[in-house]
Design a protein around this motif. Structure first.
Motif, short mmCIF file in Angstrom:
data_model
loop_
_atom_site.label_atom_id
_atom_site.label_comp_id
_atom_site.label_asym_id
_atom_site.label_seq_id
_atom_site.Cartn_x
_atom_site.Cartn_y
_atom_site.Cartn_z
N LEU A 24 97.88 -29.02 98.94
CA LEU A 24 97.86 -27.71 99.44
C LEU A 24 97.02 -27.09 98.13
O LEU A 24 96.38 -26.16 98.45
N SER A 25 97.66 -27.10 97.01
CA SER A 25 97.02 -26.08 95.91
C SER A 25 95.55 -26.50 95.75
O SER A 25 94.74 -25.52 95.51
N ALA A 26 95.36 -27.73 95.80
CA ALA A 26 93.55 -28.08 95.47
C ALA A 26 92.88 -27.59 96.60
O ALA A 26 91.84 -27.33 96.36
N MET A 27 93.40 -27.66 97.82
CA MET A 27 92.65 -27.11 98.88
C MET A 27 92.61 -25.88 98.61
O MET A 27 91.28 -25.19 98.99
N ARG A 28 93.52 -25.12 98.46
CA ARG A 28 93.40 -23.38 98.35
C ARG A 28 92.46 -23.23 97.27
O ARG A 28 91.88 -22.41 97.19
N ALA A 29 92.47 -23.86 96.09
CA ALA A 29 91.95 -23.55 94.80
C ALA A 29 90.28 -23.72 95.07
O ALA A 29 89.72 -22.63 94.81
N SER A 30 90.07 -24.87 95.93
CA SER A 30 88.58 -25.08 96.06
C SER A 30 88.33 -24.01 97.20
O SER A 30 86.94 -23.67 97.18
N MET A 31 89.13 -23.73 98.15
CA MET A 31 88.53 -22.64 99.36
C MET A 31 88.20 -21.22 98.52
O MET A 31 87.25 -20.67 98.65
N ASP A 32 89.35 -21.07 97.61
CA ASP A 32 89.21 -19.75 97.02
C ASP A 32 87.86 -19.69 96.09
O ASP A 32 87.13 -18.57 96.37
N ALA A 33 87.61 -20.60 95.39
CA ALA A 33 86.56 -20.81 94.48
C ALA A 33 85.19 -20.59 95.35
O ALA A 33 84.42 -19.86 95.03
N SER A 34 85.15 -21.32 96.34
CA SER A 34 84.03 -21.41 97.28
C SER A 34 83.85 -20.11 97.95
O SER A 34 82.81 -19.36 97.91
N LEU A 35 84.75 -19.34 98.34
CA LEU A 35 84.84 -17.99 99.06
C LEU A 35 84.27 -16.92 97.92
O LEU A 35 83.46 -16.08 98.23
N GLU A 36 84.68 -17.17 96.68
CA GLU A 36 84.20 -16.07 95.61
C GLU A 36 82.64 -16.48 95.33
O GLU A 36 81.92 -15.22 95.18
N ALA A 37 82.42 -17.51 95.52
CA ALA A 37 80.86 -17.76 94.92
C ALA A 37 80.19 -17.31 96.26
O ALA A 37 79.04 -16.81 95.99
#
Lengths: 272, 187
Positions: free
Chosen positions: B164-177
């Motif tokens: 879950l952490s990996a999915m959330r971190a990746s999603m957050d990074a993508s949204l920020e970008a």
């Protein structure tokens, strides 16, 4: 439904529901049915041997796990006993044996069928990693009451089977390590006139057995040979028979009853 | 799952087993598809799981555990399929969506959110993905997930948490970008 705890977890659940195919491919079920039709079931002892123990809702539903420490202790102890036994046997000189007379008496031929039956004594099953890779299973103490129909009434009665086995890793011809199961089973037949008791051993790689069964080319892995010695009213008799797995949960039996024992195979030890 | 069918199948009744197969195969296929992220391999894995179930059915002590045991066999077949294919390498193509045609920010964000989650799900180690799928798709409590996977519950928890952490971190990074890109284009 078990509620996801956070909004993010709900997102994950929604995503998985969206990604999951709504229907399987049309040929999945017929092809699987065909594959199942082509597959023979394992006898109970082999099924229990191969299926790792599993607990479900706090009770045991497959196998019977215990501590890994006990597994290692059992295996270590067994190997130590075998090692000491081999040393002792190797140090002993054979005693000379008298020549045997060839018996002219024709044996009594019999056949029959043995069907799996309920467990009458629970034992211990341990699944644990093996040093060198993979995992293995060790079983001790199980016994079952089987149902048997034999053409010779002397072998009719109550049939019991009890078995134990260990898993070993040893190098294959290709150099890889492969698992082998050393399985010993004792059968005991009891009726009003006496009893029979004896054992068989088999040493097989589960994968080889699978392949043989899948292709129908199996020979040794599917045939188990027993030697039972008579007791009571059957004192002095020996029953030797093959059990051939019937593809479900039973064995076809064919063998002979000898008056006496098999001739001994005297070891040859060169004089020094 | 009808207990009677399982009991009949345990006694060697092939018709009963076929009925179990027809009932359970779609769900098992969905689970395998999500774990393997590949239809062909999922089909092979499900077939292998049912063949294993038929062969080993006499090891099942409790008919009520049929479903959980079948999940275990399916996941194990998925692991084997994944090991067979581990030499294969897929080239992942990341496409940044064109922001211009989007009508509003909300659907775009949702789309990115979903795509990124899917991409990260694909990137998870299969052991973590299996926990995520059993927990959030098969809707099983974590103790059952641990039992099915034959791992301690602590291990199941950590795999769930890491996944879950990996999915959330990746999603957050993508949204920020994406938000940064949108701001850049707007200015």
């Amino acid at each position: 439904m078990t509620p996801p705890e956070t909004r993010f977890e709900r997102s994950v659940a929604d995503l998985l529901a969206e990604l999951a195919p709504s229907h399987p491919p049309v040929d999945l079920i017929p092809e699987t049915e065909h594959a199942v039709d082509e597959t023979r079931r394992w006898p109970r002892w082999l099924a229990i041997l191969k299926e790792p123990p599993m607990r479900h809702r706090s009770h045991l539903v497959v196998g019977s796990p215990t501590a890994r420490v006990a597994a290692i202790a059992v295996v270590t102890l067994l190997m130590a006993i075998l090692g000491v036994g081999a040393l002792v046997a190797g140090a002993q000189s054979p005693s000379p044996m008298p020549p045997e007379e060839v018996s002219a008496a024709a044996p009594v031929v019999f056949d029959g069928h043995i069907e799996c039956g309920p467990e009458v004594r629970s034992g211990t099953t341990i699944s644990a990693p093996i040093e060198g890779g993979g995992s293995g299973t060790w079983r001790r103490g199980y016994a079952w009451q089987q149902t048997a129909t034999m053409s010779d009434p002397r072998l009719e009665g109550t049939h019991y089977a009890s078995g134990s086995y260990d898993t070993y890793l040893l190098p294959s011809p290709g150099g890889d390590l492969e698992a082998k199961i050393a399985y010993r089973e004792t059968q005991r037949i009891v009726n009003d006139d006496g009893a029979w008791q004896g054992s068989m051993i088999t040493f097989v790689a589960p994968e080889e057995r699978d392949a043989e069964r899948a292709t129908g080319t199996g020979t040794t892995a599917n045939v188990l040979t027993y030697l039972l010695v008579g007791e009571g009213g059957y004192e002095g008799l020996t029953a030797i028979y093959d059990q051939v797995w019937d593809g479900a949960c039973g064995f076809d039996v064919r063998g002979i009853i000898l008056d006496g024992d098999l001739p001994p195979a005297e070891p040859f030890i060169p004089e020094q | 799952m009808p207990r009677e069918l399982v009991e009949r199948a345990m006694r060697g009744d092939r018709e009963a087993f076929s009925a179990l197969l027809r009932t359970a195969a779609p769900r098992q296929y969905a689970v395998a598809h999500l774990i393997l992220r590949d239809g062909d391999r999922a089909q092979d894995a499900v077939q292998e799981a049912f063949v294993s179930a038929w062969k080993g059915l006499s090891a099942l002590r409790d008919p009520d555990a049929w479903g959980a045991w079948l999940h275990r066999l399916t996941v194990r077949a998925c692991y084997r399929a994944a090991r067979r294919e581990k030499h294969r390498r897929s080239v992942e193509l990341h496409v940044m969506p064109d922001l211009e045609p989007a009508g509003s920010e909300e659907p775009l964000t949702a789309l990115l959110h979903r795509d990124q989650l899917e991409r990260e799900l694909d990137r998870l180690p299969i052991e973590q993905r299996a926990v995520i799928v059993l927990r959030y798709f098969a809707d099983l409590p974590l103790d059952q997930v641990a039992a099915i996977l034959d791992i301690p519950i602590g291990t199941a928890k950590s795999r769930q948490s890491r996944g879950l952490s990996a999915m959330r971190a990746s999603m957050d990074a993508s949204l920020e970008a994406t938000q940064a890109l949108a701001v850049e284009r707007a200015s």
